[in-house]
Structures are given as structure tokens and as C-alpha cells.
Design an enzyme around this catalytic site. Sequence first.
Site, PDB file in Angstrom:
ATOM      1  CB  THR A 157      -0.932   0.033   1.242  1.00  0.00           C
ATOM      2  OG1 THR A 157      -0.112  -0.168   2.401  1.00  0.00           O
ATOM      3  CG2 THR A 157      -2.007  -1.035   1.170  1.00  0.00           C
ATOM      4  N   GLY A 158       2.167   1.140   0.109  1.00  0.00           N
ATOM      5  CA  GLY A 158       3.043   2.311   0.160  1.00  0.00           C
ATOM      6  C   GLY A 158       3.394   2.825  -1.235  1.00  0.00           C
ATOM      7  CG  LEU A 167       6.972  -6.874   7.868  1.00  0.00           C
ATOM      8  CD1 LEU A 167       8.325  -6.182   7.821  1.00  0.00           C
ATOM      9  CD2 LEU A 167       7.064  -8.208   7.142  1.00  0.00           C
ATOM     10  CG  LEU A 205       8.524  -3.187  -1.224  1.00  0.00           C
ATOM     11  CD1 LEU A 205       7.657  -2.498  -2.276  1.00  0.00           C
ATOM     12  CD2 LEU A 205      10.001  -2.963  -1.537  1.00  0.00           C
ATOM     13  CB  ALA A 206       6.332  -4.037   5.305  1.00  0.00           C
ATOM     14  CD  GLN A 240       7.784   4.881  11.247  1.00  0.00           C
ATOM     15  OE1 GLN A 240       7.398   5.547  10.259  1.00  0.00           O
ATOM     16  NE2 GLN A 240       8.842   5.223  11.929  1.00  0.00           N
ATOM     17  CB  SER A 292      17.363   2.988   3.820  1.00  0.00           C
ATOM     18  OG  SER A 292      17.428   4.378   3.910  1.00  0.00           O
ATOM     19  CD  GLU A 338      17.884   8.643   6.510  1.00  0.00           C
ATOM     20  OE1 GLU A 338      17.911   9.558   5.668  1.00  0.00           O
ATOM     21  OE2 GLU A 338      18.129   8.826   7.707  1.00  0.00           O
ATOM     22  CE1 TYR A 391      13.074   3.295   7.501  1.00  0.00           C
ATOM     23  CE2 TYR A 391      15.022   4.624   7.057  1.00  0.00           C
ATOM     24  CZ  TYR A 391      14.003   3.799   6.608  1.00  0.00           C
ATOM     25  OH  TYR A 391      13.916   3.469   5.274  1.00  0.00           O
ATOM     26  NE  ARG A 424       9.234  10.062  -0.389  1.00  0.00           N
ATOM     27  CZ  ARG A 424       9.897   9.258   0.417  1.00  0.00           C
ATOM     28  NH1 ARG A 424       9.334   8.185   0.936  1.00  0.00           N
ATOM     29  NH2 ARG A 424      11.174   9.488   0.683  1.00  0.00           N
TER      30      ARG A 424
HETATM   31  P1  NAP Z   1       5.916   3.918   2.607  1.00  0.00           P
HETATM   32  O1  NAP Z   1       5.213   4.669   1.535  1.00  0.00           O
HETATM   33  O2  NAP Z   1       5.987   4.498   3.976  1.00  0.00           O
HETATM   34  O3  NAP Z   1       5.228   2.465   2.698  1.00  0.00           O
HETATM   35  C1  NAP Z   1       5.519   1.590   3.763  1.00  0.00           C
HETATM   36  C2  NAP Z   1       4.653   0.361   3.637  1.00  0.00           C
HETATM   37  O4  NAP Z   1       4.933  -0.518   4.736  1.00  0.00           O
HETATM   38  C3  NAP Z   1       3.137   0.640   3.698  1.00  0.00           C
HETATM   39  O5  NAP Z   1       2.481  -0.233   2.823  1.00  0.00           O
HETATM   40  C4  NAP Z   1       2.783   0.291   5.141  1.00  0.00           C
HETATM   41  O6  NAP Z   1       1.450  -0.116   5.306  1.00  0.00           O
HETATM   42  C5  NAP Z   1       3.705  -0.910   5.344  1.00  0.00           C
HETATM   43  N1  NAP Z   1       3.925  -1.227   6.751  1.00  0.00           N
HETATM   44  C6  NAP Z   1       4.305  -0.408   7.751  1.00  0.00           C
HETATM   45  N2  NAP Z   1       4.409  -1.098   8.905  1.00  0.00           N
HETATM   46  C7  NAP Z   1       4.068  -2.380   8.629  1.00  0.00           C
HETATM   47  C8  NAP Z   1       3.961  -3.557   9.406  1.00  0.00           C
HETATM   48  N3  NAP Z   1       4.204  -3.576  10.720  1.00  0.00           N
HETATM   49  N4  NAP Z   1       3.586  -4.704   8.784  1.00  0.00           N
HETATM   50  C9  NAP Z   1       3.310  -4.714   7.453  1.00  0.00           C
HETATM   51  N5  NAP Z   1       3.367  -3.618   6.687  1.00  0.00           N
HETATM   52  C10 NAP Z   1       3.747  -2.461   7.257  1.00  0.00           C
HETATM   53  O7  NAP Z   1       7.424   3.591   2.167  1.00  0.00           O
HETATM   54  P2  NAP Z   1       8.085   3.588   0.693  1.00  0.00           P
HETATM   55  O8  NAP Z   1       8.606   4.949   0.422  1.00  0.00           O
HETATM   56  O9  NAP Z   1       7.172   2.919  -0.238  1.00  0.00           O
HETATM   57  O10 NAP Z   1       9.355   2.682   0.954  1.00  0.00           O
HETATM   58  C11 NAP Z   1       9.305   1.262   0.789  1.00  0.00           C
HETATM   59  C12 NAP Z   1      10.445   0.633   1.566  1.00  0.00           C
HETATM   60  O11 NAP Z   1      11.689   1.137   1.091  1.00  0.00           O
HETATM   61  C13 NAP Z   1      10.438   0.926   3.068  1.00  0.00           C
HETATM   62  O12 NAP Z   1      10.934  -0.217   3.725  1.00  0.00           O
HETATM   63  C14 NAP Z   1      11.412   2.077   3.225  1.00  0.00           C
HETATM   64  O13 NAP Z   1      11.956   2.075   4.519  1.00  0.00           O
HETATM   65  C15 NAP Z   1      12.431   1.722   2.161  1.00  0.00           C
HETATM   66  N6  NAP Z   1      13.157   2.849   1.560  1.00  0.00           N
HETATM   67  C16 NAP Z   1      12.468   3.890   1.036  1.00  0.00           C
HETATM   68  C17 NAP Z   1      13.166   4.904   0.417  1.00  0.00           C
HETATM   69  C18 NAP Z   1      12.452   6.076  -0.197  1.00  0.00           C
HETATM   70  O14 NAP Z   1      13.113   7.093  -0.463  1.00  0.00           O
HETATM   71  N7  NAP Z   1      11.163   5.978  -0.471  1.00  0.00           N
HETATM   72  C19 NAP Z   1      14.566   4.842   0.329  1.00  0.00           C
HETATM   73  C20 NAP Z   1      15.217   3.739   0.862  1.00  0.00           C
HETATM   74  C21 NAP Z   1      14.510   2.723   1.459  1.00  0.00           C
HETATM   75  P3  NAP Z   1       0.278   0.936   5.682  1.00  0.00           P
HETATM   76  O15 NAP Z   1      -0.119   1.558   4.369  1.00  0.00           O
HETATM   77  O16 NAP Z   1      -0.749   0.060   6.262  1.00  0.00           O
HETATM   78  O17 NAP Z   1       0.858   1.925   6.637  1.00  0.00           O
HETATM   79  O1  G4F Z   2      11.801  13.605   3.329  1.00  0.00           O
HETATM   80  P1  G4F Z   2      12.458  13.151   4.553  1.00  0.00           P
HETATM   81  O2  G4F Z   2      11.603  12.910   5.737  1.00  0.00           O
HETATM   82  O3  G4F Z   2      13.277  11.852   4.167  1.00  0.00           O
HETATM   83  P2  G4F Z   2      14.518  11.101   4.850  1.00  0.00           P
HETATM   84  O4  G4F Z   2      14.627  11.416   6.287  1.00  0.00           O
HETATM   85  O5  G4F Z   2      15.716  11.363   4.008  1.00  0.00           O
HETATM   86  O6  G4F Z   2      14.071   9.582   4.724  1.00  0.00           O
HETATM   87  C1  G4F Z   2      13.546   9.059   3.504  1.00  0.00           C
HETATM   88  O7  G4F Z   2      14.595   8.605   2.694  1.00  0.00           O
HETATM   89  C2  G4F Z   2      15.355   7.508   3.235  1.00  0.00           C
HETATM   90  C3  G4F Z   2      16.460   7.176   2.220  1.00  0.00           C
HETATM   91  O8  G4F Z   2      17.613   7.910   2.523  1.00  0.00           O
HETATM   92  C4  G4F Z   2      14.413   6.342   3.446  1.00  0.00           C
HETATM   93  F1  G4F Z   2      15.122   5.279   3.921  1.00  0.00           F
HETATM   94  C5  G4F Z   2      13.334   6.735   4.428  1.00  0.00           C
HETATM   95  O9  G4F Z   2      12.410   5.653   4.560  1.00  0.00           O
HETATM   96  C6  G4F Z   2      12.574   7.937   3.863  1.00  0.00           C
HETATM   97  O10 G4F Z   2      11.899   7.523   2.703  1.00  0.00           O
HETATM   98  O11 G4F Z   2      13.583  14.201   4.989  1.00  0.00           O
HETATM   99  C7  G4F Z   2      14.599  14.605   4.095  1.00  0.00           C
HETATM  100  C8  G4F Z   2      15.365  15.760   4.724  1.00  0.00           C
HETATM  101  C9  G4F Z   2      15.806  15.505   6.165  1.00  0.00           C
HETATM  102  O12 G4F Z   2      17.127  15.942   6.324  1.00  0.00           O
HETATM  103  C10 G4F Z   2      14.868  16.359   7.002  1.00  0.00           C
HETATM  104  O13 G4F Z   2      15.433  16.833   8.222  1.00  0.00           O
HETATM  105  O14 G4F Z   2      14.498  16.890   4.783  1.00  0.00           O
HETATM  106  C11 G4F Z   2      14.632  17.501   6.036  1.00  0.00           C
HETATM  107  N1  G4F Z   2      13.404  18.260   6.304  1.00  0.00           N
HETATM  108  C12 G4F Z   2      13.336  19.622   6.424  1.00  0.00           C
HETATM  109  N2  G4F Z   2      12.092  19.988   6.714  1.00  0.00           N
HETATM  110  C13 G4F Z   2      12.180  17.763   6.508  1.00  0.00           C
HETATM  111  C14 G4F Z   2      11.341  18.855   6.765  1.00  0.00           C
HETATM  112  N3  G4F Z   2      11.709  16.490   6.485  1.00  0.00           N
HETATM  113  C15 G4F Z   2      10.380  16.297   6.700  1.00  0.00           C
HETATM  114  N4  G4F Z   2       9.887  15.039   6.634  1.00  0.00           N
HETATM  115  N5  G4F Z   2       9.526  17.343   6.973  1.00  0.00           N
HETATM  116  C16 G4F Z   2       9.967  18.637   7.031  1.00  0.00           C
HETATM  117  O15 G4F Z   2       9.195  19.562   7.289  1.00  0.00           O
END
Ligand code: NAP
Ligand code: G4F
Length: 343
Positions: free
Chosen positions: A10-11, A62, A83-84, A86, A128, A130, A152, A187
Site C-alpha cells: 500500500t506504500g 510483519l 518493502l514494509a 515504519q 536504505s 539512511e 529507523y 510519496r
Molecule cells: P511507505 O510509503 O511508507 O510504505 C511503507 C509500507 O509498509 C506501507 O504499505 C505500510 O502499510 C507498510 N507497513 C508499515 N508497517 C508495517 C507492518 N508492521 N507490517 C506490514 N506492513 C507495514 O514507504 P516507501 O517509500 O514505499 O518505501 C518502501 C520501503 O523502502 C520501506 O521499507 C522504506 O523504509 C524503504 N526505503 C524507502 C526509500 C524512499 O526514499 N522511499 C529509500 C530507501 C529505502 P500501511 O499503508 O498500512 O501503513
Molecule cells: O523527506 P524526509 O523525511 O526523508 P529522509 O529522512 O531522508 O528519509 C527518507 O529517505 C530515506 C532514504 O535515505 C528512506 F530510507 C526513508 O524511509 C525515507 O523515505 O527528509 C529529508 C530531509 C531531512 O534531512 C529532514 O530533516 O528533509 C529535512 N526536512 C526539512 N524539513 C524535513 C522537513 N523532512 C520532513 N519530513 N519534513 C519537514 O518539514
Amino acid sequence: MKVAFITGITGQDGYYLTKLLLEKDYIVHGTIRRASLINTERIDPLISKYGNDRLYLHYSDLLDSSSLTNLLNKILPDEVYNLAAQSHVSVSFKNPIYTTQVGTLGSISLLEALRNTNKSIKFYQASSSEMYGGASKTKLNEKSPFDPKSPYAASKVFAHDVTKLYRESYDMFTVNGILFNHESPMRGETFVTRKITRAVGRIKLGIQEKVLLGNLDAFRDWGFAGDYVEGMWMMLQHHTPDDWVLATGESISVKEFAKAAFEAVNLNWKDYVEVSEKYFRPNEVEYLLGDYSKAEKEIGWKPKTSITELVNMMVESDLKLAKQEKVLIENNLLKPTWDNPKS
Ligand code: NAP
Ligand code: G4F
């Protein structure tokens, strides 16, 4: 026909990956969580198109390892994409135990379920950028050291290590995709890029006045999620399992992203962005820049979408949403806001 099993369907990435796999003729099974409101909004168009045919949803979590084992035994997928998570870094400081449980126990539970079901099922772990911690300005690759700066990130390091451990210990096809930030119109609205483009759409149409942000000087290597899910799939088609970085090789600051997004609608970001302590984190990842050369060389992946294209795509989509909201406001069904109350 290949069968895929996706946690986190769903993400944001769940939506793009499911779409990609269905277009490749896969049968897709995904896990959803019970919530008081139905939260399949992103994948609803896919459910309408494929729901009676090749897309199946199952209640799971999970943290409910028995449900994972039961589902895997029943479905016997060819590929599993974990992909799941928090996935919000800031929220992980507020809910550290839950974030860690899902990231660590959740991942190892899924690996154990796989090991006990069929060791030849291929497994993708969403690692990630991160994990690197962002203290240096060097280009980060698969060999760069991890220095997690949040609950995280620490939980992602565990899941990354254990994915590698199962590959080495049990000869399983388990891969880590170390993905740098990737964004899209799908997003979540509390991540900074989408928070900005949502505000841009609303401000342009006069239904929001300002946007409050935290650290404007953090740098991120931002790509398009649609490109990155293709990389996930390509990793599982490679002849040998390994770890790969996906990134764009370019990094810009939050301030530069905001400037570009406001400029896309001929506005000056300085007139609308305010900084609030509320959005600062106890620890910050200052600078992330990725080196995707290993993925390019070995699996043939490279990013297709530039940062300008990404900003324009997100702003355009959020302008459309704001137009729909404006109609609701004009009919007294919604109120205009100063800042986005949901951010
Ligand atoms: P997202 O939009 O936050 O989606 C997270 C998904 O995980 C949602 O479907 C959520 O379900 C599900 N989830 C959360 N807690 C769960 C649990 N306890 N059991 C089962 N499902 C659960 O994240 P995304 O951006 O698509 O990212 C996908 C994955 O890649 C994540 O693991 C994230 O940490 C990782 N990642 C993302 C990025 C990025 O920039 N997007 C970069 C590096 C790694 P609900 O809809 O029910 O909440
Ligand atoms: O958009 P962000 O919350 O993403 P962040 O922390 O980089 O994490 C995302 O990317 C990771 C990959 O590197 C994933 F693993 C993770 O699951 C997620 O998808 O914040 C990006 C930057 C940070 O430095 C934050 O401090 O933006 C800065 N920021 C400034 N103002 C903010 C804000 N972030 C958020 N969320 N909200 C603000 O108002």
C-alpha cells in the site's frame, strides 16, 4: 506466470512495483494491514484493473510471523519483496521500539518463513541510504561504512546484515537494494519533497498561505520511485544475489528543492517557506550522494528521470489535487489553511 509476494504493497514503492510486475504479467500477492479506514488508496486503480484476475491482497503484519509463514506456504511465490517498514525517520525517534520491531524482527521473521518454506524463493530487502549516516560528502557505494543516525536507520542496518547473513549461511537468493531517496506524486505527504509540492499546489491556488519546514540545509540524492522499482526487479533477475546501490549521483538541498518547486509555478519560495523547530530531528543526516556504478555495470540499471522532471511531475500532480480541493472549499466542504495541518 511468475508469482510475487510484496509486503508494504500500500506504500509508494508498493504501488509502482505492483504496477510494474502486473505489466510484466506477474501474479501479485500483497499484504495489507487492518486499519479503521481502508488505506488501499494508492493501489485502488490497480485493484480495479487486476483485482479479479492477478492481484490478491491478504491481511498480515510483519510482526505477525505466523501469518507470513502461512501465506508463503500457501502462495509459494517465486519472488518476495520486503518493502514494509515504519519508514519515516522523524517518527522513528517518537516510536523507536515499534520502528525497530518491524525493521528487525519483521525482516528476520520473513527470512525465516522463507527458509522454512522454500530456500529457492528470491528475496529483496528494502535497504536504505539512511544507513550511511550522511556525515561525509563522498559518493557512497556498497562498500561505504554504515553509521546510522536514527532508530529507523539502525533497524535497516540489522535487516541489511541479516539478509546478507542468510545469503551466506543458507545459500539463499537474498539481495539488498540500498536505495537513496526516491519520490513521486505517490510519496507520503509528510516526507519533505511531497510536503513542499503539496504546499506549492495549494499556495498557487490560494488555499494555503505558508509551509513550515525544518532543516533546509540537508542534502539528498533524490530520484523517481518509478525508476527505482525497476531496479528492484532487475536485482532479482540477476544470476547471482548481491547488494546494489540505486541513486542518481546528484545531490541538492531541501532549500534548492523548495526553490525549484515554487519556481515551477512562478512563485518565490522565500515568500512562503518558514522554518519551525518542530521539524528538526534529534540527529540529522546532513548529506547523501550515491554511486550507482555497480548497478549500472552488473544489472544494467540507471536512473531515467532528472531532478527537474521529478519536481515538475510532482508539482503538476499536486496542482491537480489542489484544484479538486478548491472546489470543496468553494462548496464549504473544506477550509483553507495557513499551514498544512496534516504535515
Ligand atoms: P511507505 O510509503 O511508507 O510504505 C511503507 C509500507 O509498509 C506501507 O504499505 C505500510 O502499510 C507498510 N507497513 C508499515 N508497517 C508495517 C507492518 N508492521 N507490517 C506490514 N506492513 C507495514 O514507504 P516507501 O517509500 O514505499 O518505501 C518502501 C520501503 O523502502 C520501506 O521499507 C522504506 O523504509 C524503504 N526505503 C524507502 C526509500 C524512499 O526514499 N522511499 C529509500 C530507501 C529505502 P500501511 O499503508 O498500512 O501503513
Ligand atoms: O523527506 P524526509 O523525511 O526523508 P529522509 O529522512 O531522508 O528519509 C527518507 O529517505 C530515506 C532514504 O535515505 C528512506 F530510507 C526513508 O524511509 C525515507 O523515505 O527528509 C529529508 C530531509 C531531512 O534531512 C529532514 O530533516 O528533509 C529535512 N526536512 C526539512 N524539513 C524535513 C522537513 N523532512 C520532513 N519530513 N519534513 C519537514 O518539514
